[in-house]
Design a protein around this motif. Structure first.
Motif, mmCIF file in Angstrom:
data_model
loop_
_atom_site.group_PDB
_atom_site.id
_atom_site.type_symbol
_atom_site.label_atom_id
_atom_site.label_comp_id
_atom_site.label_asym_id
_atom_site.label_seq_id
_atom_site.Cartn_x
_atom_site.Cartn_y
_atom_site.Cartn_z
ATOM 1 N N GLY A 171 28.298 31.869 177.875
ATOM 2 C CA GLY A 171 27.736 31.349 176.630
ATOM 3 C C GLY A 171 26.304 31.813 176.406
ATOM 4 N N THR A 172 25.515 31.823 177.456
ATOM 5 C CA THR A 172 24.136 32.304 177.343
ATOM 6 C C THR A 172 24.116 33.786 177.001
ATOM 7 O OG1 THR A 172 23.376 30.618 178.898
ATOM 8 C CG2 THR A 172 21.943 32.541 178.581
ATOM 9 N N ALA A 173 24.975 34.548 177.638
ATOM 10 C CA ALA A 173 25.025 35.995 177.383
ATOM 11 C C ALA A 173 25.428 36.297 175.948
ATOM 12 C CB ALA A 173 25.982 36.667 178.362
ATOM 13 N N VAL A 174 26.401 35.567 175.407
ATOM 14 C CA VAL A 174 26.809 35.848 174.028
ATOM 15 C C VAL A 174 25.778 35.318 173.032
ATOM 16 C CG1 VAL A 174 29.267 36.060 174.563
ATOM 17 C CG2 VAL A 174 28.366 33.846 173.791
ATOM 18 N N ASP A 175 25.126 34.205 173.348
ATOM 19 C CA ASP A 175 24.068 33.706 172.460
ATOM 20 C C ASP A 175 22.933 34.719 172.339
ATOM 21 O OD1 ASP A 175 25.021 31.322 171.463
ATOM 22 O OD2 ASP A 175 23.996 30.056 172.933
ATOM 23 N N TYR A 176 22.585 35.356 173.432
ATOM 24 C CA TYR A 176 21.504 36.347 173.425
ATOM 25 C C TYR A 176 21.998 37.765 173.105
ATOM 26 C CZ TYR A 176 17.760 33.276 174.853
ATOM 27 O OH TYR A 176 16.791 32.290 174.880
ATOM 28 N N GLU A 177 23.290 37.901 172.849
ATOM 29 C CA GLU A 177 23.909 39.188 172.516
ATOM 30 C C GLU A 177 23.609 40.258 173.578
ATOM 31 O OE1 GLU A 177 23.030 39.930 168.350
ATOM 32 O OE2 GLU A 177 24.295 38.230 167.777
ATOM 33 N N VAL A 178 23.712 39.836 174.831
ATOM 34 C CA VAL A 178 23.456 40.718 175.968
ATOM 35 C C VAL A 178 24.405 41.916 175.960
ATOM 36 C CG1 VAL A 178 23.654 40.861 178.503
ATOM 37 C CG2 VAL A 178 22.426 38.956 177.435
ATOM 38 N N PHE A 179 25.681 41.678 175.628
ATOM 39 C CA PHE A 179 26.661 42.763 175.686
ATOM 40 C C PHE A 179 26.379 43.817 174.612
ATOM 41 C CE2 PHE A 179 28.698 38.960 177.430
ATOM 42 C CZ PHE A 179 28.926 39.406 178.720
ATOM 43 N N ASP A 180 26.021 43.372 173.406
ATOM 44 C CA ASP A 180 25.652 44.323 172.361
ATOM 45 C C ASP A 180 24.429 45.133 172.776
ATOM 46 O OD1 ASP A 180 27.242 44.498 169.957
ATOM 47 O OD2 ASP A 180 26.815 42.382 169.649
ATOM 48 N N THR A 181 23.442 44.448 173.290
ATOM 49 C CA THR A 181 22.193 45.117 173.665
ATOM 50 C C THR A 181 22.430 46.143 174.762
ATOM 51 O OG1 THR A 181 20.996 43.101 173.071
ATOM 52 C CG2 THR A 181 19.805 44.724 174.385
ATOM 53 N N LEU A 182 23.194 45.775 175.788
ATOM 54 C CA LEU A 182 23.433 46.698 176.900
ATOM 55 C C LEU A 182 24.461 47.782 176.554
ATOM 56 C CD1 LEU A 182 23.422 44.325 179.988
ATOM 57 C CD2 LEU A 182 21.664 45.978 179.307
ATOM 58 N N SER A 183 25.337 47.526 175.602
ATOM 59 C CA SER A 183 26.318 48.561 175.264
ATOM 60 C C SER A 183 25.653 49.706 174.507
ATOM 61 C CB SER A 183 27.484 47.988 174.464
ATOM 62 O OG SER A 183 27.077 47.643 173.164
ATOM 63 N N SER A 184 24.565 49.402 173.803
ATOM 64 C CA SER A 184 23.854 50.471 173.098
ATOM 65 C C SER A 184 22.987 51.280 174.048
ATOM 66 C CB SER A 184 22.997 49.901 171.965
ATOM 67 O OG SER A 184 21.969 49.084 172.474
ATOM 68 N N GLU A 185 22.523 50.630 175.127
ATOM 69 C CA GLU A 185 21.693 51.338 176.104
ATOM 70 C C GLU A 185 21.629 50.535 177.402
ATOM 71 O OE1 GLU A 185 17.065 52.773 176.699
ATOM 72 O OE2 GLU A 185 17.730 52.111 174.729
ATOM 73 N N PRO A 186 22.242 51.035 178.492
ATOM 74 C CA PRO A 186 22.114 50.348 179.784
ATOM 75 C C PRO A 186 20.638 50.154 180.117
ATOM 76 C CG PRO A 186 23.764 52.069 179.913
ATOM 77 C CD PRO A 186 23.069 52.236 178.589
ATOM 78 N N SER A 187 20.354 49.124 180.909
ATOM 79 C CA SER A 187 18.961 48.766 181.145
ATOM 80 C C SER A 187 18.783 48.102 182.492
ATOM 81 C CB SER A 187 18.518 47.799 180.039
ATOM 82 O OG SER A 187 17.180 47.399 180.208
ATOM 83 N N THR A 188 17.535 48.093 182.949
ATOM 84 C CA THR A 188 17.157 47.280 184.097
ATOM 85 C C THR A 188 17.048 45.836 183.611
ATOM 86 O OG1 THR A 188 14.801 47.488 183.658
ATOM 87 C CG2 THR A 188 15.807 49.168 185.089
ATOM 88 N N ALA A 189 16.970 44.906 184.531
ATOM 89 C CA ALA A 189 16.796 43.502 184.152
ATOM 90 C C ALA A 189 15.467 43.303 183.427
ATOM 91 C CB ALA A 189 16.878 42.600 185.384
ATOM 92 N N ASN A 190 14.408 43.920 183.931
ATOM 93 C CA ASN A 190 13.099 43.778 183.284
ATOM 94 C C ASN A 190 13.096 44.392 181.888
ATOM 95 O OD1 ASN A 190 12.130 42.427 185.495
ATOM 96 N ND2 ASN A 190 11.043 44.183 186.341
ATOM 97 N N GLY A 191 13.727 45.541 181.746
ATOM 98 C CA GLY A 191 13.812 46.181 180.437
ATOM 99 C C GLY A 191 14.575 45.331 179.447
ATOM 100 N N LEU A 192 15.672 44.731 179.897
ATOM 101 C CA LEU A 192 16.450 43.871 179.014
ATOM 102 C C LEU A 192 15.654 42.626 178.643
ATOM 103 C CD1 LEU A 192 19.142 43.401 177.550
ATOM 104 C CD2 LEU A 192 19.869 42.095 179.571
ATOM 105 N N ALA A 193 14.965 42.042 179.614
ATOM 106 C CA ALA A 193 14.141 40.856 179.332
ATOM 107 C C ALA A 193 13.116 41.174 178.245
ATOM 108 C CB ALA A 193 13.454 40.368 180.608
ATOM 109 N N GLN A 194 12.505 42.341 178.316
ATOM 110 C CA GLN A 194 11.537 42.727 177.285
ATOM 111 C C GLN A 194 12.213 42.873 175.932
ATOM 112 O OE1 GLN A 194 9.649 46.267 178.812
ATOM 113 N NE2 GLN A 194 8.233 45.094 180.103
#
Length: 175
Positions: free
Chosen positions: A25-48
């Motif tokens: 639920g947290t991942a879909v609320d923050y649209e983590v999958f959309d964000t990472l599917s456009s560009e893989p990232s480190t945890a720090n990069g994603l947090a930013q």
């Protein structure tokens, strides 16, 4: 399960399901999958990119990896194709909106102990995307469900003698 079939492991599985629902639920609320599917990232990069806490983002990503819905390789987190197909906005069989609606419902379900005591309805607490986004997720989520069943149902309806149909459901207009 029937009485007599329960074990400590089965009870623990129930609790783990709640935890996994909170993570997803947290991942879909923050649209983590959309964000990472456009560009893989480190945890720090994603947090930013998401504007979230770095440590908390790392914990969330590692939980998603443990659940099998994210990949982690050489410090980069990415979305497997089968998950992107389901949990990204433009995925071929996207059910992202329905998952966001479930996350919204989860916020109310956790209030069940208070509801039981007071008999009062659950407080509607908007998610991180806001009340308008929660409402949009509900409408789009109903579309997620309907678009899967509509063709099958329409084929099952016998030929009827009518020229017009009116959908008064007030939703997305899928039907």
């Amino acid at each position: 399960m029937k009485a007599g079939e329960w074990s400590a492991d089965e009870i623990m599985r129930l609790w783990n399901a709640v935890q996994q629902s909170c993570v997803l639920g947290t991942a879909v609320d923050y649209e983590v999958f959309d964000t990472l599917s456009s560009e893989p990232s480190t945890a720090n990069g994603l947090a930013q990119r998401l504007g979230t806490d770095q440590r908390a983002t790392l914990v969330l990503l590692n939980a998603l990896v443990a659940m099998g819905v994210l990949n982690h390789d050489e410090g980069l987190y990415s979305v497997p194709n089968d998950v992107a197909r389901l949990l990204t906005r433009n995925g071929e069989e996207s059910m992202l909106a329905m998952q966001q609606h479930y996350a919204s419902c989860l916020r109310r379900w956790v209030q069940l102990p208070s509801i039981l005591k007071t008999g009062q309805p659950a407080e509607r607490t908007p998610g991180v995307r806001g009340a308008d986004a929660d409402r949009e997720a509900f409408i789009e989520g109903m579309n997620d469900i309907s678009r899967r069943m509509a063709p099958q149902l329409v084929r099952a309806i016998p030929d009827l003698d009518f020229k017009h149909i009116l959908d008064v459901g007030g939703g997305s207009g899928t039907w």
